[in-house]
Structures are given as structure tokens and as C-alpha cells.
Motif scaffolding. Structure first.
Motif, PDB file in Angstrom:
ATOM      1  N   ASP A   1     -57.448 -29.126  47.841  1.00 36.88           N
ATOM      2  CA  ASP A   1     -58.421 -29.857  47.027  1.00 36.88           C
ATOM      3  C   ASP A   1     -58.182 -31.318  48.197  1.00 36.88           C
ATOM      4  O   ASP A   1     -57.398 -31.680  48.218  1.00 36.88           O
ATOM      5  CB  ASP A   1     -57.390 -30.105  46.110  1.00 36.88           C
ATOM      6  N   ASP A   2     -59.648 -31.616  47.487  1.00 35.88           N
ATOM      7  CA  ASP A   2     -60.289 -33.311  47.569  1.00 35.88           C
ATOM      8  C   ASP A   2     -59.905 -33.085  48.772  1.00 35.88           C
ATOM      9  O   ASP A   2     -59.589 -34.912  48.995  1.00 35.88           O
ATOM     10  CB  ASP A   2     -58.973 -33.806  46.851  1.00 35.88           C
ATOM     11  N   LEU A   3     -60.375 -32.472  49.841  1.00 26.79           N
ATOM     12  CA  LEU A   3     -60.052 -33.178  51.389  1.00 26.79           C
ATOM     13  C   LEU A   3     -61.548 -33.780  51.883  1.00 26.79           C
ATOM     14  O   LEU A   3     -62.416 -32.799  51.326  1.00 26.79           O
ATOM     15  CB  LEU A   3     -59.195 -31.763  52.367  1.00 26.79           C
ATOM     16  N   ILE A   4     -61.564 -34.353  53.045  1.00 29.20           N
ATOM     17  CA  ILE A   4     -62.871 -34.608  53.781  1.00 29.20           C
ATOM     18  C   ILE A   4     -61.816 -33.581  55.330  1.00 29.20           C
ATOM     19  O   ILE A   4     -61.175 -34.015  55.734  1.00 29.20           O
ATOM     20  CB  ILE A   4     -62.924 -35.807  53.850  1.00 29.20           C
ATOM     21  N   ILE A   5     -63.050 -32.644  56.055  1.00 26.45           N
ATOM     22  CA  ILE A   5     -63.050 -32.516  57.522  1.00 26.45           C
ATOM     23  C   ILE A   5     -64.167 -32.046  57.424  1.00 26.45           C
ATOM     24  O   ILE A   5     -65.430 -31.214  57.332  1.00 26.45           O
ATOM     25  CB  ILE A   5     -62.333 -30.746  56.845  1.00 26.45           C
ATOM     26  N   ILE A   6     -63.729 -32.480  58.859  1.00 33.97           N
ATOM     27  CA  ILE A   6     -65.319 -32.897  59.479  1.00 33.97           C
ATOM     28  C   ILE A   6     -64.902 -32.073  61.107  1.00 33.97           C
ATOM     29  O   ILE A   6     -63.911 -32.585  61.733  1.00 33.97           O
ATOM     30  CB  ILE A   6     -65.607 -34.351  60.033  1.00 33.97           C
ATOM     31  N   VAL A   7     -65.835 -31.204  62.097  1.00 35.17           N
ATOM     32  CA  VAL A   7     -65.130 -31.024  62.563  1.00 35.17           C
ATOM     33  C   VAL A   7     -66.971 -31.122  63.799  1.00 35.17           C
ATOM     34  O   VAL A   7     -68.319 -30.739  63.673  1.00 35.17           O
ATOM     35  CB  VAL A   7     -65.669 -29.137  62.901  1.00 35.17           C
ATOM     36  N   THR A   8     -66.556 -31.632  65.198  1.00 38.14           N
ATOM     37  CA  THR A   8     -68.071 -32.166  65.759  1.00 38.14           C
ATOM     38  C   THR A   8     -67.475 -31.215  66.729  1.00 38.14           C
ATOM     39  O   THR A   8     -66.355 -30.796  66.817  1.00 38.14           O
ATOM     40  CB  THR A   8     -68.032 -33.271  66.235  1.00 38.14           C
ATOM     41  N   GLY A   9     -68.328 -31.401  68.134  1.00 39.87           N
ATOM     42  CA  GLY A   9     -67.818 -30.769  69.575  1.00 39.87           C
ATOM     43  C   GLY A   9     -66.261 -31.238  69.826  1.00 39.87           C
ATOM     44  O   GLY A   9     -66.219 -30.455  71.190  1.00 39.87           O
ATOM     45  N   ASP A  10     -66.130 -32.232  69.344  1.00 36.36           N
ATOM     46  CA  ASP A  10     -64.835 -33.302  70.407  1.00 36.36           C
ATOM     47  C   ASP A  10     -64.306 -33.004  70.030  1.00 36.36           C
ATOM     48  O   ASP A  10     -63.110 -34.155  70.162  1.00 36.36           O
ATOM     49  CB  ASP A  10     -66.017 -33.985  71.923  1.00 36.36           C
ATOM     50  N   ALA A  11     -64.206 -33.222  68.274  1.00 32.15           N
ATOM     51  CA  ALA A  11     -63.058 -33.927  67.287  1.00 32.15           C
ATOM     52  C   ALA A  11     -63.401 -33.480  66.153  1.00 32.15           C
ATOM     53  O   ALA A  11     -64.235 -32.698  65.455  1.00 32.15           O
ATOM     54  CB  ALA A  11     -63.300 -35.335  67.311  1.00 32.15           C
ATOM     55  N   VAL A  12     -61.643 -33.352  65.662  1.00 28.52           N
ATOM     56  CA  VAL A  12     -61.731 -33.125  63.801  1.00 28.52           C
ATOM     57  C   VAL A  12     -61.603 -33.620  63.283  1.00 28.52           C
ATOM     58  O   VAL A  12     -60.612 -35.025  64.030  1.00 28.52           O
ATOM     59  CB  VAL A  12     -60.880 -31.332  63.901  1.00 28.52           C
ATOM     60  N   MET A  13     -61.411 -34.246  62.690  1.00 25.28           N
ATOM     61  CA  MET A  13     -61.424 -35.408  61.465  1.00 25.28           C
ATOM     62  C   MET A  13     -60.935 -34.504  59.617  1.00 25.28           C
ATOM     63  O   MET A  13     -61.682 -33.931  58.856  1.00 25.28           O
ATOM     64  CB  MET A  13     -61.905 -36.499  61.152  1.00 25.28           C
ATOM     65  N   VAL A  14     -59.815 -34.701  59.963  1.00 22.25           N
ATOM     66  CA  VAL A  14     -59.039 -34.232  58.022  1.00 22.25           C
ATOM     67  C   VAL A  14     -57.882 -35.386  57.359  1.00 22.25           C
ATOM     68  O   VAL A  14     -57.504 -36.373  57.917  1.00 22.25           O
ATOM     69  CB  VAL A  14     -57.111 -33.654  58.607  1.00 22.25           C
ATOM     70  N   SER A  15     -58.756 -35.990  55.946  1.00 26.14           N
ATOM     71  CA  SER A  15     -58.572 -37.030  55.480  1.00 26.14           C
ATOM     72  C   SER A  15     -58.435 -36.630  54.048  1.00 26.14           C
ATOM     73  O   SER A  15     -59.043 -35.796  53.789  1.00 26.14           O
ATOM     74  CB  SER A  15     -59.831 -38.335  55.216  1.00 26.14           C
ATOM     75  N   HIS A  16     -57.765 -37.291  53.546  1.00 22.79           N
ATOM     76  CA  HIS A  16     -57.472 -37.234  51.943  1.00 22.79           C
ATOM     77  C   HIS A  16     -59.608 -37.310  51.514  1.00 22.79           C
ATOM     78  O   HIS A  16     -59.224 -38.954  51.841  1.00 22.79           O
ATOM     79  CB  HIS A  16     -56.481 -38.348  51.252  1.00 22.79           C
TER      80      HIS A  16
END
Lengths: 470, 470
Positions: free
Chosen positions: B319-334
């Protein structure tokens, strides 16, 4: 003489996306340097046993098994290939029939290739006790004294001590994965043990009991072993015969039904590395409870497991997550939902997504390849050819290929020519030409392949000759 | 006559890893088809204004701005380039000085390039009211009536109605981002407005007030404009002069100090698209509150924002996550930690990680390139050359290059030769040769470059000639 049998049939979808059907968990180094398969095939040597292990695994994984054995310097007595997956009863039967051809009284030590075991002295002691019981024609399993109220394992209720045995007991009953309350009770009462999935039994005894309770499996595997095709160092079970065996676990098929079942309780450290929460448990953690592997950057994270074998995985302000990054898939789950990842993978598969079962890196007997980019009318691949290996002689109807060698020296057949292509040299393969790639050297060849054409599917290939008989 | 001024100076690190210093958020299409920059430059046309916009932005982004203007068919009156970032006061001063050379009484409408605005009729009405006050020599800002207790914005306390104005008020005071309690109070009392960062003022008036309160900025920017270098269609501010301007926001420098400040309250829909939680707010959601973009697969997720422009992002049981995937980085945050992503990016930058500020796709005046794989002694790049463009004439000391054209037709200079390379043709550039890549055609050229050599850094390049004067 104890003959170790390594059972390498699992699919490991709960460890997706690192573990996939095409390259499952037992071949993935998630904890140490070696893979669970490699740890398992070396265990017999670690324990000082003389016999080389029999390996039973899926036909699809034969070149992975061969390569991983080579890496750790273990020579298998045989690599028995299952043409289709038929669960543990059939896999164990195949090894038992195979061994029985030479010596049906041999004691077999069956062990799944996906458990983490420490404390080898205690294991050796338990093995000796199990062999003692196996000599009296028992089918003996190892029961691990529970150290926590685990709900992810099956349990065994221990019965009375067997006559003449030091530490081998009747099995009162097998128990499915319990709920938290019952699991807590099991830890307390001292009568319940974790079901490790390892067995020790004479080949003859196992086959007798299998015949009694599952004659169809016995019959199917017996025929499959009679009709084996030994080729390229593998024992290939007959597909028609083997696929007739019902897919049943050894617990259901034999262990829960035979009155020859016994259990050796032991206290060695054992863990089924079957899900990401287990991997988190087994990995050393930082002061905030985070376990990481690979290219990871943490910022105010707690009790997370983060693993990236590719791009940087950055994590900020979150707790209790599992985050896995591979070259072609990212997976984010709550740590407590780790057992349910398989349901998501099943949904992915049902929707026809190739990532569900296939890896971006495709292993082949000669090495591997991976697609780097796929555009409109072009695709770029990296191709790795191991020393001494060669691809099939082939041609394509819809694409031309440019090969640039960036490491090693390749020998390229192009129609009637044989061309030596060195590092920083290239060769052009026009559409329709008959060609072959070979590594005649002592170091791997790395080659960049640029494909150009209107159709770039893997099925646009005509194989004219193949040393691996594909 | 109203002259729109688009301020495109932000860095947008809270929207990392999509937004980075080398390609910040105003140029990223996170919501619709167009980018915030494109939405903003088109807004004047949408409102029926006649004048073409002046664009002020960072010199590093000049080719991105030019390309994004071209895509939406907007011709800027001028593109003014800041040699270094010096915050909004200096950027607005540059536009004011530039316009004042022709007409110092012109009314300028300054607008940041990173807000999402809907309800253009209400905006037009507010703009007319603001111009009315600007004609009386006020520096007028737009105050948005708050619709929720937002703690991420600054506020303006509205004073009394200005004489002779229909809807322009004195500003009682500017307020920093409030805590939740005060924000709730602000929504209730009806006296507080969100500070939109947009201003309307005569060029002369803005510069007079700037001179009064920040004479150093006035002096530095005045000189920088006098010494501009107009080249390739850009207005390049003098770097020495401009960098002497202190980096201060227009609020601090002028708006909070001048007695000519006024505010027009309005109810048009306005949102600072500054962080991932704002993007989640603005994106349509499924029945579980999830907003997604790109290659995403959800399973029992709630209230998440998931964006992948690359490999599949799978999400299960969270629940309540931000998940960003690009060609050279992944970012997971609340989701509630979304404002703090910039702190993590600062840490990444401090540790020297290139992903902090650079994208894997590097934009150049002639197109872009991206690295597909980098190994020991080799690298593979995809190079995209726009029609009519050409790279610099160059040579390398440490690498040879193989170029395979997979789309379009390239003209390659190699020492004394000129070679036309068609789709599915290749050319070899040995170490040390002088070479140039050019697209003489009408469609883009896509080329796969395989570099081979012991050192593959971007700085191994000797530029002998460059049409873009780099």
C-alpha cells in the motif's frame, strides 16, 4: 556405501524474478558465492562420503547443471534428465531404478537441491543414524527440531524409538503447514519436527514400497529407465513412459503410507530457501534490519530485503519490503506477502508475459545470449561462447547479421569460407547465408550481434547441423 | 500587449529518477502527452494571446527547449539562456531587461514551466484582472483559493481591495509552507491563498523595484543582458556578469518587500507538479487508488503510484508506495515520504553516482545516444541522429568504433573518404581516424556503435569542428 542423490526439480516461483522456470532458484546464488545446487552437490564431499552424487533434474536445465558441476569441480556419477516435471516420487524412483541396475541394496541419500544447511558435524551424525535404520530396511527422513513457530514448513510428529536404533523413531504422522497457533504448540511440545524433505533408504526398499502404494509411478518410471538414451553424458529418461507417472510428492506417495517410515530427529541448522523472506532471514543485516545484495542504495529503510543484479535500486522511507531488480523485471512486495509472489507470477504467465518464465539471459549449451535492445527492424544481442564450444550451422530467411567480436577470437563459417575474427574485428552475414560461430580458443568469446530485418523472432532459424543434437 | 515569459529553470530532484538535472521535470511528460514545458509555452495560445513567449532556461537545456518547442509548433520570441542557475529573481530580470530594450512599458506575464493548470476561462479572467492592476504599476501575483490543507505550498495572506480594482488586493504577507494545523486554519479562514509563483508586471516596474531592493542582481543581470551573444537562435547571457547575481527567489528579492505587490485571488485549478505524490494526485486511478504509467503489473496493491518506462514493474501486496523504474535506476519510496526524495538524491550525488544527475539517454543538439552495455574493453551504444543534423568532426586516441546503421541513411566522413552507409550496412573507424557522422536524409538515422579499446570514457574525444560550437 552411501550414494547421494541430488533432486533438482523445483521451479521456485516464489523467488521470482531471480528464479524462473528457465533458470530456477537452485541455480541462483542468492546467499553465498555458490548456488544451492552447488552447495548440495558438494555436501557429500564436505561430509567425507566417497560416492559421487547422482543428479536428477529437468531436461531443460541439463547444460546449467553440467556447467555448475564443472565450476565446483564435482563429477556427477550420472545426470538423470526428467523429460517433464513429475514431482519427487517419480524423480526419486528414477534414481533408485538407475542405481538398482548395479546394486539394489545400495543406500541412497536423497536431498533436494534448494535447502541451506549448516553444522555439518550434526548432519553427519544424523546421516549415520539414518543409515543405521536404512540398513534395517526403513525409509528414513530427517526431522529438524523447530527453533521457531514456522508456518511455512510441513511437520512430522515423532513416535516411539525403533527397536535396536539409537536415534530413529516411528513416524506418528505427517502434518501440513500449520497456522501460527498450532506452530507455536508444535515448538513447545517437543514432539514435532520440521519435514526436511531428505530421505535415506535402500534402492530396493524404496521401490518395493513405491510399487505397493503407487504402482503406476513404479511402472512408468521403470519403463522410462529401461528405455534411457545416454548421450552427451546425460541419462535421458524416455519421455513417453515417464510422462505417464502421476505427479505426486514422495510424502503422499510413500512416506505417509508405508509402515517402514522412520525419522531421525536432529538439531542441524536447516532452512528451505524457498521465498524472499527466508532469503532475508539468512542474509546478514545492517543495524536497521536491512539485507541487501548487488547495486543497492538505502535511505531510511528498515527490515527490507533489496537485491539488484542490474541498475541501482534506491529505497527511501519504507519498512518491511522486498525489492528485486533484474535486467528485465522489477518486483516489489511486502515481506509478509512473500509466500504469495507465486500467485502473481501465475497471473503474469497466464497473461502471456515472457518475463514470467524466461530470463533475459538465455543459457545454451555453448554459453548464453541476451538481448540488449529491440527496435523496429533491428535487434542487438550480446553473445557469449565458452571455450571450445560451437553454435549450430544455421541460416535465417528474414534477417542479416553483423557480428563484432569484442573479446576472444571466433572462428566463423560463412557459406564456403572459414574466417578467423579477432577482437575489434567484424563480419557480415547476409540474409540466407549458411553460417556457424565457434570458439576455438582458451578464453570466452564475447560478440555483439546486430540483427537487421523485418522479422527477428527466434524461430527464424534453420539448423543444418548441431553438436548438441537440438 | 501581454508578453508571456516562461521560466524553465527548475531542477526537480523530488521527481527523480525520471527528472534529473540533465533533463528535469519540466521536460518530462508525466501526466499527458505534452511535457509541463510544452503545456506552458502553449498556454498563451490557448488563452488567445498574440505575443510569442520569451523562454528563460538553463544553457544546458537549450537543445531540449528548442526541440520541445518545435514539437508543439510554438516559435519563441526569444530563448534566453542562463549560463548558471541563479533562481527566479535573476531569471525574471533577464527577461525584463531583454523586453525593456524594445518596450519598457510592456506587461510581462511570468510563469514557471512546471505547474499543471486547468480551467482556462478562470485563468483568463484572473489574467485580465492582473493586467488591470499591472497597468497601475503593481507587481501582481496569482493567489489560488486553497481546496485542501496543503502543507507543500507557500501561502499569501490577502489584504484589502486595491482602489479602482475589481479583484486585486494588497498582500498582507507571504507565508512559508505551514504545518498541517495552520494549513487547515488557512483553508477555513478564507483569507489565505496558495502562492502560484506566477506574476504580471510592467518590465519597467519590476526592474525599478528590483533595483531598489536587490541592486546587485539588477546590476549583474543588466550587464549580462548588455553583453549577450546571440547565436544559433539563442540569447546567451554573459556568464561572468550573470554569475555575479545572488541566487534569490523573486518572493524574497522583491515581492515580499515592495509596496507595489498585489494579489489576484482566483479559483482556477492549479497544482505544482513537484513531487511524486502530486503526480499520483493528478493521475486517474483504478478502483484501488492506484495510478500507473508504462509497463506496470499490479497484484493486490492499493494507493500506489507506479511508473516504468522500461522493464516490467510488478507490485504485490503493498500500500501507499511510489515505485519508479527507468533504464538505469529504480526508486521505491513511501507516498508520504515523497517530499524527501531530494535528500536521497543529494546523498547519491555526494557519493559520486552518475545516476543522480545524468540520464542514460544523453540529449545532444543532433539527437541522442544511450549506452546499451558496457563491458571490459567494449561498449555498445545506440545513436539517434535527427534529419539534417551532424555530429562534430572528431577522433579518439583509445578506441576503435564499428557503426552499423539499422534505420535511415548516414553519411560518414572517415579521413579523406565520404561514405554513404545504408540500413544494414556497416563501417569501421580505426583508432585515430578523423570521422564525422551526418544524417543528410529526411528520416532519423539509428545506428549501433560498438566501441572497442582499453579506455572508453566520453572525454576521449578531440573535436576538430562542430556546427553547434561546443
Amino acid at each position: 556405501m552411501i550414494v547421494p542423490v541430488v533432486l533438482s526439480g523445483g521451479a521456485g516461483t516464489r523467488l521470482w524474478p531471480v528464479s524462473r522456470k528457465s533458470y530456477p532458484k537452485q541455480f541462483c546464488a542468492l546467499l553465498g558465492k555458490d548456488t544451492p545446487f552447488q552447495e548440495t552437490v558438494q555436501r557429500t564431499k564436505t561430509l567425507g562420503l566417497e560416492a559421487e552424487p547422482i543428479v536428477v533434474g529437468n531436461r531443460e536445465h541439463r547444460f546449467i547443471m553440467a556447467e555448475q558441476l564443472r565450476q565446483v569441480g564435482v563429477e556427477a556419477a550420472s545426470i538423470i534428465l526428467e523429460p517433464v516435471a513429475r514431482n519427487s516420487a517419480a524423480a526419486m524412483a528414477a534414481a533408485a531404478f538407475w542405481q538398482a541396475r548395479y546394486d539394489e541394496e545400495a543406500i541412497l541419500w536423497f536431498m533436494p537441491a534448494d535447502a541451506a544447511i549448516e553444522n555439518h558435524a550434526a548432519l553427519k551424525e544424523a546421516l549415520d543414524q539414518a543409515c543405521e535404520a536404512a540398513r534395517q530396511d526403513y525409509i528414513v527422513t530427517f526431522g529438524i527440531r523447530p527453533t521457531r513457530a514456522e508456518t511455512g514448513y510441513g511437520y512430522i510428529q515423532q513416535g516411539h524409538l525403533l527397536e535396536g536404533q539409537e536415534n530413529a523413531y516411528h513416524i506418528a504422522r505427517f502434518l501440513e503447514k500449520p497456522d501460527a497457533e498450532r506452530a507455536a504448540q508444535f515448538v513447545q511440545d517437543g514432539q514435532h519436527l520440521w519435514n526436511s524433505g531428505m530421505f535415506v533408504a535402500r534402492a530396493r526398499v524404496f521401490l518395493e514400497e513405491l510399487k505397493k502404494y503407487e504402482p503406476t509411478i513404479h511402472e512408468a518410471v521403470s519403463r522410462a529407465v529401461q528405455k534411457t538414451d545416454c548421450d552427451l553424458g546425460f541419462v535421458q529418461l524416455d519421455g513417453d513412459a515417464f510422462s505417464r507417472a502421476p505427479s505426486i510428492s514422495v510424502d503422499y506417495a510413500v512416506a505417509e503410507r508405508t509402515d517402514r517410515a522412520a525419522v531421525v530427529p536432529s538439531g542441524f541448522s536447516w532452512m528451505d530457501v524457498g521465498s524472499w523472506d527466508a532469503v532475508w532471514e539468512l542474509t546478514p543485516k545492517d543495524e536497521n534490519g536491512n539485507a541487501v545484495r548487488g547495486n543497492v542504495f538505502l535511505d531510511r529503510a528498515r527490515n527490507c530485503y533489496v537485491n539488484s543484479d542490474g541498475v541501482v535500486a534506491t529505497v527511501t522511507g519504507v519498512d518491511d519490503l522486498i525489492i528485486i531488480v533484474t535486467g528485465d523485471a522489477v518486483m516489489v512486495s511486502h515481506r509478509e506477502q512473500a509466500q504469495d509472489i507465486r500467485h502473481m507470477v501465475a497471473r503474469l504467465r497466464d497473461e502471456g508475459r515472457p518475463e514470467a518464465e524466461q530470463h533475459v539471459r538465455m543459457y545454451r549449451p555453448w554459453g548464453f545470449y541476451e538481448s540488449l535492445i529491440r527496435g523496429d527492424r533491428f535487434q542487438v544481442k550480446r553473445i557469449h561462447v565458452s571455450p571450445g564450444e560451437k553454435l549450430s550451422l544455421q541460416k535465417h530467411f528474414h534477417r542479416a547479421e553483423h557480428w563484432v567480436v569484442v573479446a576472444g577470437t571466433a572462428l566463423v563459417t560463412r557459406d564456403d569460407e572459414e574466417i578467423t575474427v579477432r577482437e575489434n574485428e567484424s563480419v557480415y552475414l547476409p540474409l540466407g547465408c549458411v553460417h556457424r560461430l565457434e570458439n576455438p580458443g582458451r578464453i570466452p568469446v564475447t560478440l555483439i550481434e546486430v540483427q537487421s530485418g523485418p522479422y527477428l523472432g527466434e524461430d527464424d532459424i534453420v539448423r543444418l547441423d548441431d553438436v548438441y543434437k537440438r
